[in-house]
Design a protein around this motif. Sequence first.
Motif, PDB file in Angstrom:
ATOM      1  N   ARG A  44       0.794  -1.224   0.000  1.00 40.57           N
ATOM      2  CA  ARG A  44       0.000   0.000   0.000  1.00 40.57           C
ATOM      3  C   ARG A  44       0.829   1.278   0.000  1.00 40.57           C
ATOM      4  O   ARG A  44       0.301   2.363  -0.191  1.00 40.57           O
ATOM      5  N   GLY A  45       2.129   1.169   0.204  1.00 36.69           N
ATOM      6  CA  GLY A  45       2.981   2.350   0.359  1.00 36.69           C
ATOM      7  C   GLY A  45       2.919   3.318  -0.806  1.00 36.69           C
ATOM      8  O   GLY A  45       2.634   4.510  -0.629  1.00 36.69           O
ATOM      9  N   LEU A  46       3.173   2.832  -2.013  1.00 33.74           N
ATOM     10  CA  LEU A  46       3.161   3.726  -3.168  1.00 33.74           C
ATOM     11  C   LEU A  46       1.751   4.184  -3.526  1.00 33.74           C
ATOM     12  O   LEU A  46       1.576   5.273  -4.081  1.00 33.74           O
ATOM     13  N   LEU A  47       0.749   3.380  -3.204  1.00 30.90           N
ATOM     14  CA  LEU A  47      -0.626   3.835  -3.419  1.00 30.90           C
ATOM     15  C   LEU A  47      -0.921   5.041  -2.538  1.00 30.90           C
ATOM     16  O   LEU A  47      -1.548   6.009  -2.976  1.00 30.90           O
ATOM     17  N   LEU A  48      -0.450   5.007  -1.302  1.00 27.68           N
ATOM     18  CA  LEU A  48      -0.629   6.150  -0.400  1.00 27.68           C
ATOM     19  C   LEU A  48       0.166   7.359  -0.880  1.00 27.68           C
ATOM     20  O   LEU A  48      -0.341   8.481  -0.886  1.00 27.68           O
ATOM     21  N   VAL A  49       1.421   7.128  -1.276  1.00 26.12           N
ATOM     22  CA  VAL A  49       2.237   8.227  -1.775  1.00 26.12           C
ATOM     23  C   VAL A  49       1.573   8.861  -2.993  1.00 26.12           C
ATOM     24  O   VAL A  49       1.452  10.088  -3.096  1.00 26.12           O
ATOM     25  N   GLY A  50       1.114   8.037  -3.926  1.00 23.83           N
ATOM     26  CA  GLY A  50       0.460   8.545  -5.120  1.00 23.83           C
ATOM     27  C   GLY A  50      -0.814   9.320  -4.823  1.00 23.83           C
ATOM     28  O   GLY A  50      -1.143  10.286  -5.501  1.00 23.83           O
ATOM     29  N   ALA A  51      -1.544   8.899  -3.806  1.00 31.46           N
ATOM     30  CA  ALA A  51      -2.787   9.573  -3.444  1.00 31.46           C
ATOM     31  C   ALA A  51      -2.534  10.885  -2.719  1.00 31.46           C
ATOM     32  O   ALA A  51      -3.312  11.836  -2.854  1.00 31.46           O
ATOM     33  N   LEU A  52      -1.446  10.973  -1.959  1.00 29.81           N
ATOM     34  CA  LEU A  52      -1.203  12.152  -1.129  1.00 29.81           C
ATOM     35  C   LEU A  52      -0.275  13.177  -1.766  1.00 29.81           C
ATOM     36  O   LEU A  52      -0.421  14.378  -1.533  1.00 29.81           O
ATOM     37  N   ALA A  53       0.691  12.733  -2.547  1.00 24.51           N
ATOM     38  CA  ALA A  53       1.668  13.655  -3.140  1.00 24.51           C
ATOM     39  C   ALA A  53       1.115  14.243  -4.437  1.00 24.51           C
ATOM     40  O   ALA A  53       0.277  13.643  -5.100  1.00 24.51           O
ATOM     41  N   ASP A  54       1.613  15.427  -4.786  1.00 27.23           N
ATOM     42  CA  ASP A  54       1.243  16.021  -6.072  1.00 27.23           C
ATOM     43  C   ASP A  54       1.879  15.246  -7.216  1.00 27.23           C
ATOM     44  O   ASP A  54       1.306  15.156  -8.299  1.00 27.23           O
ATOM     45  N   ARG A  55       3.061  14.701  -6.989  1.00 27.06           N
ATOM     46  CA  ARG A  55       3.707  13.837  -7.974  1.00 27.06           C
ATOM     47  C   ARG A  55       4.774  13.008  -7.277  1.00 27.06           C
ATOM     48  O   ARG A  55       5.263  13.384  -6.218  1.00 27.06           O
ATOM     49  N   TRP A  56       5.092  11.857  -7.871  1.00 29.50           N
ATOM     50  CA  TRP A  56       6.187  11.023  -7.372  1.00 29.50           C
ATOM     51  C   TRP A  56       6.863  10.364  -8.563  1.00 29.50           C
ATOM     52  O   TRP A  56       6.289  10.224  -9.631  1.00 29.50           O
ATOM     53  N   TRP A  57       8.125   9.979  -8.374  1.00 28.48           N
ATOM     54  CA  TRP A  57       8.895   9.342  -9.437  1.00 28.48           C
ATOM     55  C   TRP A  57      10.069   8.601  -8.805  1.00 28.48           C
ATOM     56  O   TRP A  57      10.329   8.725  -7.617  1.00 28.48           O
TER      57      TRP A  57
END
Length: 101
Positions: A48-61
Motif C-alpha cells: 500500500r505504500g506507493l498507493l498512499l504516496v500517489g494519493a497524497l503527493a502532487d507527484r512522485w517518481w
Amino acid sequence: MTNALLRERLIRVRIALTADALRVEVTDPRGERLPEPRAAEGGDQFGRGLLLVGALADRWWCELCDVGKTVCAEWRVPARRAARGVVCHLAMDTKGRLEWR
C-alpha cells in the motif's frame, strides 16, 4: 522504505523545502527492481505504500543512481510559506538508528 528496512538495508531520507515544493527522497542501495504501485488485497500486509504516496503527493517518481535508486515525492507549497534552501537529511541504519545531517 518499509521493504528496505525489513530486509535490513541502509536507506537515506532527504527532505527539502524549495520556493514552491516540499520534496521527500528515499534512497535505497538496491536498484535492480524499480518500485511500482500494486493493488493489495484486504488481508495483505504489504503493498500500500506507493498507493498512499500517489494519493497524497502532487507527484512522485523514481530515479536510478550509481548505486541503487531514489524514490521522490513532491507536494506544492504556497510561495509565501516556503523557505528556499531548507534541507534536512535523515539517515537510518539497519538497527533503526536515526541520524540528522
